[in-house]
Write a protein that holds these residues in place. Structure first.
Motif, mmCIF file in Angstrom:
data_model
loop_
_atom_site.group_PDB
_atom_site.id
_atom_site.type_symbol
_atom_site.label_atom_id
_atom_site.label_comp_id
_atom_site.label_asym_id
_atom_site.label_seq_id
_atom_site.Cartn_x
_atom_site.Cartn_y
_atom_site.Cartn_z
ATOM 1 N N GLU A 299 0.834 -1.227 0.000
ATOM 2 C CA GLU A 299 0.000 0.000 0.000
ATOM 3 C C GLU A 299 0.860 1.266 0.000
ATOM 4 O OE1 GLU A 299 -0.266 -2.366 2.429
ATOM 5 O OE2 GLU A 299 -0.636 -1.452 4.390
ATOM 6 N N LEU A 300 2.073 1.176 0.579
ATOM 7 C CA LEU A 300 2.954 2.351 0.538
ATOM 8 C C LEU A 300 3.480 2.551 -0.888
ATOM 9 C CD1 LEU A 300 4.253 4.512 2.459
ATOM 10 C CD2 LEU A 300 6.350 3.207 2.166
ATOM 11 N N LEU A 301 3.861 1.437 -1.526
ATOM 12 C CA LEU A 301 4.373 1.519 -2.904
ATOM 13 C C LEU A 301 3.288 2.082 -3.828
ATOM 14 C CD1 LEU A 301 6.220 -1.931 -3.181
ATOM 15 C CD2 LEU A 301 7.049 0.208 -2.214
ATOM 16 N N ASP A 302 2.051 1.605 -3.652
ATOM 17 C CA ASP A 302 0.942 2.079 -4.502
ATOM 18 C C ASP A 302 0.725 3.579 -4.315
ATOM 19 O OD1 ASP A 302 0.629 -0.471 -5.371
ATOM 20 O OD2 ASP A 302 -1.157 -0.909 -4.183
ATOM 21 N N PHE A 303 0.708 4.005 -3.035
ATOM 22 C CA PHE A 303 0.485 5.431 -2.761
ATOM 23 C C PHE A 303 1.585 6.270 -3.418
ATOM 24 C CE2 PHE A 303 1.751 9.131 -0.360
ATOM 25 C CZ PHE A 303 0.579 9.881 -0.411
ATOM 26 N N ALA A 304 2.854 5.823 -3.232
ATOM 27 C CA ALA A 304 3.998 6.583 -3.757
ATOM 28 C C ALA A 304 3.953 6.640 -5.279
ATOM 29 C CB ALA A 304 5.297 5.943 -3.290
ATOM 30 N N ASN A 305 3.603 5.537 -5.862
ATOM 31 C CA ASN A 305 3.583 5.463 -7.323
ATOM 32 C C ASN A 305 2.430 6.283 -7.915
ATOM 33 O OD1 ASN A 305 2.758 3.830 -9.969
ATOM 34 N ND2 ASN A 305 4.973 3.806 -9.633
ATOM 35 N N GLU A 306 1.251 6.141 -7.314
ATOM 36 C CA GLU A 306 0.081 6.862 -7.840
ATOM 37 C C GLU A 306 0.228 8.376 -7.697
ATOM 38 O OE1 GLU A 306 -3.126 5.021 -5.697
ATOM 39 O OE2 GLU A 306 -2.738 3.114 -6.743
ATOM 40 N N ASN A 307 0.977 8.803 -6.675
ATOM 41 C CA ASN A 307 1.144 10.246 -6.444
ATOM 42 C C ASN A 307 2.547 10.726 -6.819
ATOM 43 O OD1 ASN A 307 -1.455 11.115 -4.994
ATOM 44 N ND2 ASN A 307 -0.872 9.205 -3.974
ATOM 45 N N GLY A 308 3.207 9.955 -7.697
ATOM 46 C CA GLY A 308 4.592 10.228 -8.062
ATOM 47 C C GLY A 308 4.796 11.614 -8.648
ATOM 48 N N ALA A 309 3.866 12.081 -9.452
ATOM 49 C CA ALA A 309 4.056 13.389 -10.107
ATOM 50 C C ALA A 309 4.173 14.485 -9.050
ATOM 51 C CB ALA A 309 2.897 13.661 -11.061
ATOM 52 N N ALA A 310 3.290 14.459 -8.052
ATOM 53 C CA ALA A 310 3.319 15.497 -7.007
ATOM 54 C C ALA A 310 4.487 15.275 -6.052
ATOM 55 C CB ALA A 310 1.997 15.492 -6.242
ATOM 56 N N LEU A 311 4.736 14.037 -5.673
ATOM 57 C CA LEU A 311 5.791 13.757 -4.682
ATOM 58 C C LEU A 311 7.185 14.044 -5.223
ATOM 59 C CD1 LEU A 311 4.291 10.469 -3.176
ATOM 60 C CD2 LEU A 311 4.682 12.617 -1.932
ATOM 61 N N SER A 312 7.388 13.814 -6.504
ATOM 62 C CA SER A 312 8.731 14.027 -7.063
ATOM 63 C C SER A 312 9.057 15.512 -7.195
ATOM 64 C CB SER A 312 8.862 13.331 -8.417
ATOM 65 O OG SER A 312 7.931 13.878 -9.321
ATOM 66 N N ARG A 313 8.063 16.388 -6.995
ATOM 67 C CA ARG A 313 8.293 17.844 -7.101
ATOM 68 C C ARG A 313 8.654 18.475 -5.756
ATOM 69 N NH1 ARG A 313 4.187 18.095 -11.203
ATOM 70 N NH2 ARG A 313 2.558 18.248 -9.666
ATOM 71 N N ILE A 314 8.395 17.730 -4.638
ATOM 72 C CA ILE A 314 8.600 18.345 -3.319
ATOM 73 C C ILE A 314 9.712 17.617 -2.553
ATOM 74 C CG2 ILE A 314 6.247 19.248 -3.137
ATOM 75 C CD1 ILE A 314 5.517 16.831 -1.426
ATOM 76 N N ARG A 315 10.103 18.181 -1.419
ATOM 77 C CA ARG A 315 11.150 17.554 -0.588
ATOM 78 C C ARG A 315 10.552 16.322 0.106
ATOM 79 N NH1 ARG A 315 13.709 21.082 4.042
ATOM 80 N NH2 ARG A 315 13.330 22.603 2.402
ATOM 81 N N THR A 316 11.258 15.210 0.006
ATOM 82 C CA THR A 316 10.709 13.968 0.556
ATOM 83 C C THR A 316 11.752 13.246 1.413
ATOM 84 O OG1 THR A 316 11.245 12.981 -1.588
ATOM 85 C CG2 THR A 316 8.931 13.478 -1.191
#
Ligand SMILES: Cc1cc2nc3c(=O)[nH]c(=O)nc-3n(C[C@H](O)[C@H](O)[C@H](O)COP(=O)(O)O)c2cc1C
Length: 176
Positions: free
Chosen positions: A65-82
């Motif tokens: 479920e963590l992988l799915d969340f990260a992958n589905e929201n990749g466009a937004a997450l890859s733009r911010i500090r993580t």
């Protein structure tokens, strides 16, 4: 900063780690939203300026479920500090082979995310016998015995280094 903390947990230690992170960051005047990855459907990740993702290792893998969340929201997450926190038992030790495995698991996890976290940290978790069934309890005692450790199956054992985690959180949230 407005910070999202999302996690997956099997026995609860990663939730405890994320609650600690939420308190630490809120104390430093950040606005924090904490939720389980499985409950994040419909969340607008674009509202956040930074995000922590956390999951725990079971049999060499992090919760899907963590992988799915990260992958589905990749466009937004890859733009911010993580910050990716990978919780495991092996991170409590110094065995080079186990550390090589942890790094491989983190690499595979990041590939599944489809983007690279700004920072990845390995966090030692806990043996939570109170959450295990008979077979898990036997398996964990056997693993511990392979490391020369004798565990009391009636007592949970926490390895998380809260001071080191606090330092990581302070550095990560202040950087940039
Ligand atoms: C069935 C089982 C399998 C596990 N497999 C691994 C493993 O492959 N590598 C490791 O380092 N830790 C392993 N662990 C230890 C967990 O990563 C550790 O207990 C962690 O704190 C669990 O986090 P959680 O409570 O958030 O699920 C395993 C634990 C269990 C119960």
């Amino acid at each position: 900063m407005r910070i999202l903390i999302t996690y997956a947990t099997t026995e609860g230690q990663t939730r405890k780690i994320c609650r600690f992170a939420a308190d630490r960051l809120a104390d430093r005047a950040h606005t924090v939203e904490l939720l389980r990855a499985a409950d994040a459907e419909g969340l607008d990740v674009g509202r956040f300026e930074a995000a922590i993702l956390a999951g725990s290792v079971h049999l060499g893998k992090v919760q899907p479920e963590l992988l799915d969340f990260a992958n589905e929201n990749g466009a937004a997450l890859s733009r911010i500090r993580t910050l990716y926190l990978q919780v495991s038992a092996a991170a409590a030790g110094k065995d080079p082979a186990e550390w090589a495995d942890l790094r491989k698991i983190a690499d595979a996890t990041e590939r599944a995310f489809g983007w690279h976290p700004t920072r990845t940290e390995h966090v030692a978790g806990a043996f939570r016998f109170s959450e295990y069934d008979f077979f898990k309890s036997m398996a964990m005692r056997w693993i511990a015995s392979q490391h020369g450790e004798k565990l009391d199956p009636h007592v949970d054992k926490e390895f998380t280094d809260w001071t080191a985690l606090a330092t990581v959180l302070d550095e990560w949230s202040a950087a940039g």
